[in-house]
Design an enzyme around this catalytic site. Sequence first.
Site, PDB file in Angstrom:
ATOM      1  N   ASP A   1      -2.894  11.460  10.959  1.00 13.44           N
ATOM      2  CA  ASP A   1      -2.340  10.601  12.016  1.00 13.44           C
ATOM      3  C   ASP A   1      -2.715   9.152  11.714  1.00 13.44           C
ATOM      4  O   ASP A   1      -3.866   8.751  11.877  1.00 13.44           O
ATOM      5  CB  ASP A   1      -2.902  11.041  13.372  1.00 13.44           C
ATOM      6  CG  ASP A   1      -2.389  10.187  14.525  1.00 13.44           C
ATOM      7  OD1 ASP A   1      -1.627   9.233  14.279  1.00 13.44           O
ATOM      8  OD2 ASP A   1      -2.772  10.469  15.672  1.00 13.44           O
TER       9      ASP A   1
ATOM     10  N   GLU B   1     -19.443  -9.680  -6.222  1.00 12.25           N
ATOM     11  CA  GLU B   1     -20.902  -9.516  -6.227  1.00 12.25           C
ATOM     12  C   GLU B   1     -21.317  -8.878  -4.900  1.00 12.25           C
ATOM     13  O   GLU B   1     -20.997  -9.398  -3.837  1.00 12.25           O
ATOM     14  CB  GLU B   1     -21.593 -10.872  -6.387  1.00 12.25           C
ATOM     15  CG  GLU B   1     -21.199 -11.625  -7.650  1.00 12.25           C
ATOM     16  CD  GLU B   1     -21.811 -13.023  -7.695  1.00 12.25           C
ATOM     17  OE1 GLU B   1     -22.664 -13.322  -6.822  1.00 12.25           O
ATOM     18  OE2 GLU B   1     -21.436 -13.803  -8.572  1.00 12.25           O
TER      19      GLU B   1
ATOM     20  N   GLU C   1     -23.978  -8.173  -2.312  1.00 10.84           N
ATOM     21  CA  GLU C   1     -25.283  -8.463  -1.708  1.00 10.84           C
ATOM     22  C   GLU C   1     -25.440  -7.576  -0.471  1.00 10.84           C
ATOM     23  O   GLU C   1     -24.484  -7.394   0.295  1.00 10.84           O
ATOM     24  CB  GLU C   1     -25.379  -9.937  -1.329  1.00 10.84           C
ATOM     25  CG  GLU C   1     -25.332 -10.868  -2.537  1.00 10.84           C
ATOM     26  CD  GLU C   1     -25.307 -12.332  -2.171  1.00 10.84           C
ATOM     27  OE1 GLU C   1     -25.592 -13.172  -3.046  1.00 10.84           O
ATOM     28  OE2 GLU C   1     -24.998 -12.667  -0.994  1.00 10.84           O
TER      29      GLU C   1
ATOM     30  N   GLU D   1     -32.535 -10.178  -4.231  1.00 14.93           N
ATOM     31  CA  GLU D   1     -31.925 -11.447  -3.823  1.00 14.93           C
ATOM     32  C   GLU D   1     -32.968 -12.308  -3.100  1.00 14.93           C
ATOM     33  O   GLU D   1     -34.148 -11.982  -3.047  1.00 14.93           O
ATOM     34  CB  GLU D   1     -30.697 -11.196  -2.945  1.00 14.93           C
ATOM     35  CG  GLU D   1     -29.366 -11.407  -3.666  1.00 14.93           C
ATOM     36  CD  GLU D   1     -29.167 -12.835  -4.167  1.00 14.93           C
ATOM     37  OE1 GLU D   1     -29.833 -13.761  -3.658  1.00 14.93           O
ATOM     38  OE2 GLU D   1     -28.348 -13.023  -5.088  1.00 14.93           O
TER      39      GLU D   1
ATOM     40  N   GLU E   1     -28.913  -7.353  -4.822  1.00 15.75           N
ATOM     41  CA  GLU E   1     -27.550  -7.526  -5.321  1.00 15.75           C
ATOM     42  C   GLU E   1     -27.283  -6.571  -6.474  1.00 15.75           C
ATOM     43  O   GLU E   1     -28.153  -6.339  -7.320  1.00 15.75           O
ATOM     44  CB  GLU E   1     -27.316  -8.967  -5.801  1.00 15.75           C
ATOM     45  CG  GLU E   1     -25.918  -9.193  -6.377  1.00 15.75           C
ATOM     46  CD  GLU E   1     -25.687 -10.622  -6.835  1.00 15.75           C
ATOM     47  OE1 GLU E   1     -25.057 -10.807  -7.901  1.00 15.75           O
ATOM     48  OE2 GLU E   1     -26.134 -11.561  -6.140  1.00 15.75           O
TER      49      GLU E   1
ATOM     50  N   HIS F   1     -19.216 -12.716  -3.203  1.00 13.02           N
ATOM     51  CA  HIS F   1     -18.495 -13.713  -3.994  1.00 13.02           C
ATOM     52  C   HIS F   1     -17.517 -12.997  -4.919  1.00 13.02           C
ATOM     53  O   HIS F   1     -17.867 -11.996  -5.540  1.00 13.02           O
ATOM     54  CB  HIS F   1     -19.463 -14.550  -4.825  1.00 13.02           C
ATOM     55  CG  HIS F   1     -20.628 -15.073  -4.042  1.00 13.02           C
ATOM     56  ND1 HIS F   1     -21.888 -15.208  -4.590  1.00 13.02           N
ATOM     57  CD2 HIS F   1     -20.735 -15.482  -2.761  1.00 13.02           C
ATOM     58  CE1 HIS F   1     -22.719 -15.680  -3.691  1.00 13.02           C
ATOM     59  NE2 HIS F   1     -22.039 -15.847  -2.564  1.00 13.02           N
TER      60      HIS F   1
ATOM     61  N   ARG G   1     -23.018 -24.303  -5.660  1.00  9.58           N
ATOM     62  CA  ARG G   1     -22.927 -23.211  -4.702  1.00  9.58           C
ATOM     63  C   ARG G   1     -22.678 -23.680  -3.272  1.00  9.58           C
ATOM     64  O   ARG G   1     -22.574 -22.852  -2.365  1.00  9.58           O
ATOM     65  CB  ARG G   1     -24.204 -22.361  -4.766  1.00  9.58           C
ATOM     66  CG  ARG G   1     -24.270 -21.500  -6.018  1.00  9.58           C
ATOM     67  CD  ARG G   1     -25.618 -20.826  -6.203  1.00  9.58           C
ATOM     68  NE  ARG G   1     -25.565 -19.776  -7.216  1.00  9.58           N
ATOM     69  CZ  ARG G   1     -25.591 -20.001  -8.521  1.00  9.58           C
ATOM     70  NH1 ARG G   1     -25.680 -21.252  -8.974  1.00  9.58           N
ATOM     71  NH2 ARG G   1     -25.526 -19.003  -9.382  1.00  9.58           N
TER      72      ARG G   1
ATOM     73  N   GLU H   1     -15.152 -18.586  -8.901  1.00 18.00           N
ATOM     74  CA  GLU H   1     -15.463 -17.621  -7.854  1.00 18.00           C
ATOM     75  C   GLU H   1     -15.179 -18.229  -6.492  1.00 18.00           C
ATOM     76  O   GLU H   1     -15.400 -19.420  -6.266  1.00 18.00           O
ATOM     77  CB  GLU H   1     -16.929 -17.167  -7.925  1.00 18.00           C
ATOM     78  CG  GLU H   1     -17.941 -18.249  -7.628  1.00 18.00           C
ATOM     79  CD  GLU H   1     -19.348 -17.717  -7.439  1.00 18.00           C
ATOM     80  OE1 GLU H   1     -19.539 -16.497  -7.397  1.00 18.00           O
ATOM     81  OE2 GLU H   1     -20.272 -18.552  -7.317  1.00 18.00           O
TER      82      GLU H   1
ATOM     83  N   ARG I   1     -16.496 -18.136  -2.809  1.00 13.55           N
ATOM     84  CA  ARG I   1     -17.836 -17.796  -2.330  1.00 13.55           C
ATOM     85  C   ARG I   1     -17.899 -17.389  -0.857  1.00 13.55           C
ATOM     86  O   ARG I   1     -18.936 -16.950  -0.382  1.00 13.55           O
ATOM     87  CB  ARG I   1     -18.778 -18.980  -2.571  1.00 13.55           C
ATOM     88  CG  ARG I   1     -19.037 -19.230  -4.048  1.00 13.55           C
ATOM     89  CD  ARG I   1     -20.025 -20.374  -4.264  1.00 13.55           C
ATOM     90  NE  ARG I   1     -21.304 -20.170  -3.633  1.00 13.55           N
ATOM     91  CZ  ARG I   1     -22.268 -19.376  -4.092  1.00 13.55           C
ATOM     92  NH1 ARG I   1     -22.081 -18.692  -5.221  1.00 13.55           N
ATOM     93  NH2 ARG I   1     -23.406 -19.244  -3.450  1.00 13.55           N
TER      94      ARG I   1
END
Length: 474
Positions: free
Chosen positions: A53, A133, A135, A212, A220, A269, A340, A359, A361
Amino acid sequence: MKKTVQDILDLIAQNDIKMIDFKMVDINGQFRHVTIPAKNFSEDTLISGIGFDASNYGYSVVEKSDMVFIPDIDTAIIDPFCKVPTISMTGNAMIIDYPENRPLAQYPRNIVLAAENYMRELGIADKMYILPEFEFYLFDNVGWEVAPYAVSAHVDAEQSYWNSMNEGTGNVIAKQKAYHIAKPFDVAYEMRSEMCMMMEEAGIELNYHHPEVAASGQFEIEPQLGEMSKMADATMMIKYIIHNVAREHGKTATFMPKPIYGEAGSGMHVHMLLMKDGEPVFSDDNGYAHLSREAHYFMGGLLKHINSLCALTNPSTNSFKRLVPGFEAPVTVGYATSNRSAVIRIPAYAKSADRRRFELRNPDATCNPYFCYAAILMAGLDGIKNKIDPHENGWGPYDMNLYHLSDEEKAKLSHLPTSLEAALDALEADHDYLTAGGVFPEALLKNFIASKRAECSEMAKIPHPAEFEKYYNL
């Protein structure tokens, strides 16, 4: 090499398999499953499928909600978490029709396949490779209560700084100082290695795993680049393995973006690149950061649509508690190399032509990975189609720490949405790039927005413990 029904029958016979488990994905990106005796599996299973369903999976369809799940036997693995020998596989949802079933356009796996087909029809590329990635936090215990008389939550991890007086083994780590910390402080090393070995047995190639930043059990695991649709399947399997191995070790895993106030949040990321006829689309020795014009246009599409993308890449109210300054989470709409603090980072270490990439982020793993990856591709393709130059639009490159700008300088920049409600508003106003080529059905987006607005409304009505601290004695 593609598997055949005979391959599955051989696998059943050789491993004394008793059950076959079909894993399906609901609108929120969570596994649901139904299991059949292995003796019932046959060629007909791939034609008739397994009925379910769709309305109970969150899909609002005009047609009758009775659907069939058609397994993809290429995804078959022996499930390591079942005591009864079991093969697991995923697949696609189909609308029951005559003479042939039709793909359910709203089903996540069908959407990511449609996005790849649209990319090929445009002639821009034939493959998109991504690298998410992962985390996550591992806690020794967690609990919460949402009731009329109590609203609370608590977590604990043995190496957390708040256990310095009672942990007893000296393994406590200072706040925000756990990045790449080694044994004996890395108490989850063996567990993560076990997770990674299971992932590789499931056909998922890995780069590495490590502790991390957050000292409260944050880690990670990073896979290798993979084709987008296959990585969407792999994302579901990676989360499945992490959750189950943690449980077997008496711990609990969470991909919540911000489970602990004042600690680093967990993102997902997403690195990306395009290939055409075996050649990299994003590489140019003479371009900024050695990226081609197409790569810059792709980034331009992501940045133009970033506010609406956030509704699909960060679809929880908790997501926006991570997207704040000070924790290496992006808040600024822009791109840069090795930075970053911008929402798009170009890794300087990706030097070979076939690995040059960037990437995004902001995403986190509360997303439905099929929606997330397909939406990222659709935004990037829109950028290439319309030649959206990120530099000409004032989105960078920002080769400076954006957290340390003055308030006056920050006011000149564009920023990510600060709430899920704002991201949903953006998605409602800006989604033509998603519906292009019929990839994202309009009905799905309306249903998704309505569901998430209801979620926001519900959360807004619940008193928060911090409100007692702020307002109880006024």
